[in-house]
Write an enzyme that holds these catalytic residues in place. Sequence first.
Site, PDB file in Angstrom:
ATOM      1  CB  SER A  11      11.947   2.458   0.740  1.00 12.05           C
ATOM      2  OG  SER A  11      11.138   1.546   0.014  1.00 12.05           O
ATOM      3  CE1 TYR A  42      13.188   5.224   3.128  1.00 15.92           C
ATOM      4  CE2 TYR A  42      13.007   6.055   0.878  1.00 15.92           C
ATOM      5  CZ  TYR A  42      13.786   5.708   1.965  1.00 15.92           C
ATOM      6  OH  TYR A  42      15.151   5.851   1.898  1.00 15.92           O
ATOM      7  N   GLY A  43       6.614   3.991   2.747  1.00 10.92           N
ATOM      8  CA  GLY A  43       5.187   4.273   2.509  1.00 10.92           C
ATOM      9  C   GLY A  43       4.426   4.793   3.719  1.00 10.92           C
ATOM     10  CB  CYS A  73      11.241   4.509  -4.215  1.00 12.25           C
ATOM     11  SG  CYS A  73      10.199   4.580  -2.752  1.00 12.25           S
ATOM     12  CG  ASN A  74       5.640   4.477  -7.291  1.00 10.79           C
ATOM     13  OD1 ASN A  74       5.085   4.982  -8.252  1.00 10.79           O
ATOM     14  ND2 ASN A  74       6.166   3.268  -7.338  1.00 10.79           N
ATOM     15  CD  GLU A 152       9.317  -5.552   2.216  1.00 16.78           C
ATOM     16  OE1 GLU A 152       9.538  -5.636   3.430  1.00 16.78           O
ATOM     17  OE2 GLU A 152       9.801  -4.675   1.476  1.00 16.78           O
ATOM     18  CB  CYS A 184       3.504   0.617  -4.738  1.00 19.91           C
ATOM     19  SG  CYS A 184       4.516  -0.179  -3.482  1.00 19.91           S
ATOM     20  CB  THR A 185       8.844  -0.414  -6.371  1.00 14.28           C
ATOM     21  OG1 THR A 185       8.842  -0.337  -4.945  1.00 14.28           O
ATOM     22  CG2 THR A 185       9.283   0.885  -6.976  1.00 14.28           C
TER      23      THR A 185
HETATM   24  N1  DGL Z   1       9.184   1.467  -2.870  1.00 13.36           N
HETATM   25  C1  DGL Z   1       7.971   1.927  -2.259  1.00 13.36           C
HETATM   26  C2  DGL Z   1       7.114   2.640  -3.289  1.00 13.36           C
HETATM   27  O1  DGL Z   1       7.246   2.424  -4.488  1.00 13.36           O
HETATM   28  C3  DGL Z   1       7.196   0.796  -1.643  1.00 13.36           C
HETATM   29  C4  DGL Z   1       7.781   0.297  -0.353  1.00 13.36           C
HETATM   30  C5  DGL Z   1       7.764   1.352   0.713  1.00 13.36           C
HETATM   31  O2  DGL Z   1       6.707   1.628   1.318  1.00 13.36           O
HETATM   32  O3  DGL Z   1       8.820   1.920   0.947  1.00 13.36           O
HETATM   33  O4  DGL Z   1       6.310   3.425  -2.920  1.00 13.36           O
END
Ligand code: DGL
Length: 289
Positions: A11, A42-43, A73-74, A152, A184-185
């Site tokens: 994301s 995206y979360g 991305c999770n 961030e 989460c990354t």
């Molecule tokens: N990359 C998203 C994840 O691993 C974290 C950032 C997001 O909320 O998009 O879930």
Amino acid sequence: MKDRPIGMFDSGLGGLTVMRSVIDRLPREHVIYLGDDARGPYGPRDIDEVRRFAREIIDYLLGFDVKMVVIACNSATAAVLEEAQRDYNIPVVGVIAPGARAALRRSRRLNIGVIGTRCTIGSGSYERAIARLDSRARVFSRACPEFVEFVERGEVSGDHIMEIAMGHLEPMLESGIDTLIMGCTHYPLLEGLLHQAVGPDVILISSADETASEVEDILDRLGWLREDGPGRHVFLTTGDVEKSVTLGRLFLGPEVSDVSHVSLDFDLHPELDLEPAPEGSMGVEGDEL
Ligand code: DGL
């Protein structure tokens, strides 16, 4: 097939923690990384919307003739992995099963905590992935929606975030978790804080290394590992280039010197020069895109 690039996306820039592990383990591979910064994070989004975005990106990456897609991305893994593995005819790898596997390997009492975004935790994907591997495991999961914003902003320590972390983690610690998956990354950047919060007896798991190992196993099994090196690394964003360079360095390291803006217009794939980079060069091709 061997010389085709690996496509990877997130994301935003959090997935660069996964890219770091992939390029450390597989330095000969060309990797194209796309951060959907224009639409991330995206979360907090609805899972169906995340699924739609993820499919658009996979379709876009296929335009570069990638030999594999890594969903770094999770939240996107939770949303799209199963259908992507069914619908595309190249391997698609996510970060959830590798994280689950690593946790089960390290957990002594099989009491596993998982923290992630609302999208990931709400999907129940970690519970399913862990149960598929070992039905005896007990899983305690919790969404920690504030963490991404803190990372961030570069705020990865201090009283404020520690207080929030303890609010999330105390109930899990009371349930007796011995392992905590950073689902989460962004969370590996909070590793110091999380370690302090959970204490020395709880093992922290990041799925990045395990995902890289899965990427290697699959390519090796298929005979698709690139033989000559070094590989080139291309960084693309749908969002702001300057922000991507600054945060990209935080997540991946100084190699992120050049990021190119793309719109996900299927007819507009930039030309990529994936000839071997000169020795010692990371071969970012941004200027030419
Ligand atoms: N990359 C998203 C994840 O691993 C974290 C950032 C997001 O909320 O998009 O879930």
